[in-house]
Design an enzyme around this catalytic site. Structure first.
Site, PDB file in Angstrom:
ATOM      1  N   GLU A 298     -68.798  -4.333  16.750  1.00  0.00           N
ATOM      2  CA  GLU A 298     -68.057  -5.088  16.396  1.00  0.00           C
ATOM      3  C   GLU A 298     -68.603  -6.395  15.652  1.00  0.00           C
ATOM      4  OE1 GLU A 298     -69.809  -9.477  19.181  1.00  0.00           O
ATOM      5  OE2 GLU A 298     -70.785  -8.477  18.533  1.00  0.00           O
ATOM      6  N   LYS A 360     -61.264 -10.319  23.176  1.00  0.00           N
ATOM      7  CA  LYS A 360     -63.022 -11.135  23.847  1.00  0.00           C
ATOM      8  C   LYS A 360     -62.191 -11.383  24.577  1.00  0.00           C
ATOM      9  CE  LYS A 360     -67.939 -11.319  23.399  1.00  0.00           C
ATOM     10  NZ  LYS A 360     -69.163 -11.640  22.877  1.00  0.00           N
ATOM     11  N   CYS A 413     -69.658  -6.612  23.121  1.00  0.00           N
ATOM     12  CA  CYS A 413     -71.379  -7.424  22.852  1.00  0.00           C
ATOM     13  C   CYS A 413     -71.516  -7.984  24.316  1.00  0.00           C
ATOM     14  CB  CYS A 413     -71.086  -8.666  21.694  1.00  0.00           C
ATOM     15  SG  CYS A 413     -73.327  -9.204  22.043  1.00  0.00           S
TER      16      CYS A 413
END
Length: 539
Positions: A298, A360, A413
């Site tokens: 990430e 995301k 994440c």
């Protein structure tokens, strides 16, 4: 052994007779000890002592008779809140590490965050226990009520507002791979309901019922565990493993400390470290004639990757027309009010051109964005993540595909902790890809808890899970949740491994939480039937 048994047998009386601060202390202690049943400790038999404590505390606190509803609600709320506070404080103390990364700005917030988070999360078991206390009565059916209420509170906690399903009860079996296989059918919430049912049964040892009935109730709990074990063993050892896919992976773990990552003077060193690890010779287990995929974690590099032509040229040199490339990165788009930023995953072709990207969707509140931003910034609060501005969410979860057609669903994440996000796409991917940066939390329980929850997604979906983490743990799990390869916390290196194959769709991947809801309504029906029969006998 005899001393341990004596202590356990003394617990019911201590709980039944406790009041005031003693009752609160017992609930707090039971909650704190319960957290050690979860990863990274995995001492799940502890729940056989702590869940009965809740039963006995309620037995001693609930006043029977008409006109006692308010006292019942308050007693249940108090017991549930102190239990939850102990559970979440012992389970989440490590979040304070994130406030020390940029200590000059955020250290003052650490004690507030460490206490405030458990304080708020404890409201979920508190409300659940107040409902339980309202309908509490004698009889073994009260165990069903307790398990139903606590598992439902876990589900609500995972969905209300933005949701936070971290350390739900179902993860007690995450590190016991045989028992964890049941998640492929009922998901982690269903697994939590079974755990609460099983571990509440020792509470009947203090009940004034026939010995035979006690044996039957505790035997039912043991049979449930046995059934889970049999199901898991069949799935692990009798269901054929899928063939390994025709893709070799290289996962890069640079082990860059979070407080060093965004310093301008470290930019070149960090980027070169990625390139060096990516270009080293492949391990002996590498196969010839298969597709290769390079993966970085990430927000891997501390700059806007697509705004740096030189960086893209150097990456293309590493790929050498031979490997596809996936990396987490901050992505910027122009807008009327200035640039808009996304926490993204880029997919590059072997020639180094961007093929696709995913933004995301489920952002971390207070980390990647501030709820009520204008108000909180006037109070001096800012998002923790180093970025030019707060992130904007993407529009939908989606699958990305390599040129060969092999596809993956990115989970950036925090997204890996949500069971409903994995497998939520229109088409079923060949594997799940979790890119993350757990460097914020050092070598604390946090990264290991995150790893265990990500692994559960592979079991639920019947898909291999590939995980690239900045400081670890980077790992590959097969479609049954077994660890194929990993790099430890703080270890710098590149992990070369063949991508495991995917299994046929699981019950959970097809039907989601249907079986959890079915179990919930079945228990509710049994509870209502028992209460009706009891009232009928009284009349």
């Amino acid at each position: 052994m005899h001393q341990l048994l004596a202590v356990f047998m003394a617990l019911p009386n201590a709980c039944l007779l406790a009041w005031g601060w003693r009752r609160c202390g017992l609930a707090l202690g039971a909650g704190g000890i319960s957290s050690f049943a979860l990863p990274p400790y995995g001492l799940w038999p502890l729940l056989a002592g702590t869940i009965p404590v809740l039963v006995w505390l309620l037995d001693g606190a609930v006043e029977h008779g008409s006109g006692r509803n308010k006292q019942r609600l308050l007693a249940g709320f108090s017991i549930g809140w102190w239990f939850g506070f102990g559970f979440f404080l012992a389970g989440f103390w490590w979040i304070g590490s994130a406030f020390l990364v940029d200590g000059d700005r955020f250290a003052w917030m650490m004690p507030f965050a460490v206490v405030a988070m458990p304080t708020g999360l404890a409201l979920f078991p508190a409300i659940a226990m107040s409902v339980v206390a309202r309908f509490w009565s004698e009889g073994s059916w009260r165990l069903l009520l307790l398990a139903l209420a606590l598992s439902t509170s876990d589900y609500i906690r995972g969905h209300i507002l933005t949701g936070f399903p971290w350390n739900t009860f179902g993860y007690v079996f995450a590190d016991t791979i045989v028992l964890a296989q049941t998640a492929s059918l009922i998901g982690v919430y269903g697994l939590g309901l079974l755990a609460l049912l099983v571990f509440s049964t020792p509470a009947v040892l203090a009940d004034s019922i026939a010995r035979g009935k006690k044996i039957v109730i505790m035997g039912a709990g043991a049979l449930c565990l046995l059934g889970m074990g049999i199901f898991g063993a069949v799935r692990l050892f009798l269901v054929a493993d899928p063939d390994v896919s025709a893709v070799d992976l290289r996962i890069v773990q640079p082990a860059v400390a979070q407080n060093e990552k965004w310093l301008p003077e470290n930019r070149e060193r960090i980027f070169q470290s990625y390139l060096d690890l990516s270009s080293q010779s492949w391990a002996n287990n590498a196969r010839s004639g298969v597709e290769r995929l390079l993966i970085w974690p990430e927000s891997a590099v501390p700059f806007l990757l697509t705004d740096s032509p030189d960086a893209l040229v150097r990456i293309a040199g590493v790929l050498d027309g031979d490997m596809s490339f996936v990396t987490g990165a901050v992505r910027a788009e122009p807008s009327a009010d200035g640039a808009v930023y996304f926490n993204s995953v880029y997919l590059f072709d072997p020639d180094g051109t961007v093929q696709d990207a995913y933004d995301k969707v489920h952002l971390v509140p207070f980390g990647e964005y501030l709820p009520l931003e204008d108000l909180l910034e006037t109070l001096g609060l800012k998002a923790l993540v180093n970025a030019p501005g707060t992130f904007q969410p993407g529009f939908r979860n989606r699958v990305l595909s390599l040129q060969s057609g092999t596809s993956f669903q990115p989970l950036i994440c925090y997204e890996a902790i949500f069971p409903e996000i994995a497998g939520s796409t229109d088409t079923r991917a060949d594997f799940l890809l979790n890119v993350t940066n757990d460097a914020w939390f050092g070598d604390s329980p946090g990264p290991y808890q995150h790893l265990a929850q990500a692994k559960m997604r592979s079991i639920e979906q019947g898909l291999p899970l590939v995980r690239a983490a900045n400081t670890g743990v980077s790992a590959v799990f097969d479609a049954k949740g077994r660890k194929v390869a990993f790099l430890s916390i703080g270890e710098r290196g590149a992990l070369d491994v063949a991508l495991p194959g995917k299994m046929l769709s699981t019950g959970f991947s097809k039907y989601g939480d249907f079986f959890f809801f079915a179990m919930t309504f079945l228990l509710l029906g049994l509870i209502l039937a028992q209460r009706h029969n009891r009232h009928s006998r009284k009349n």
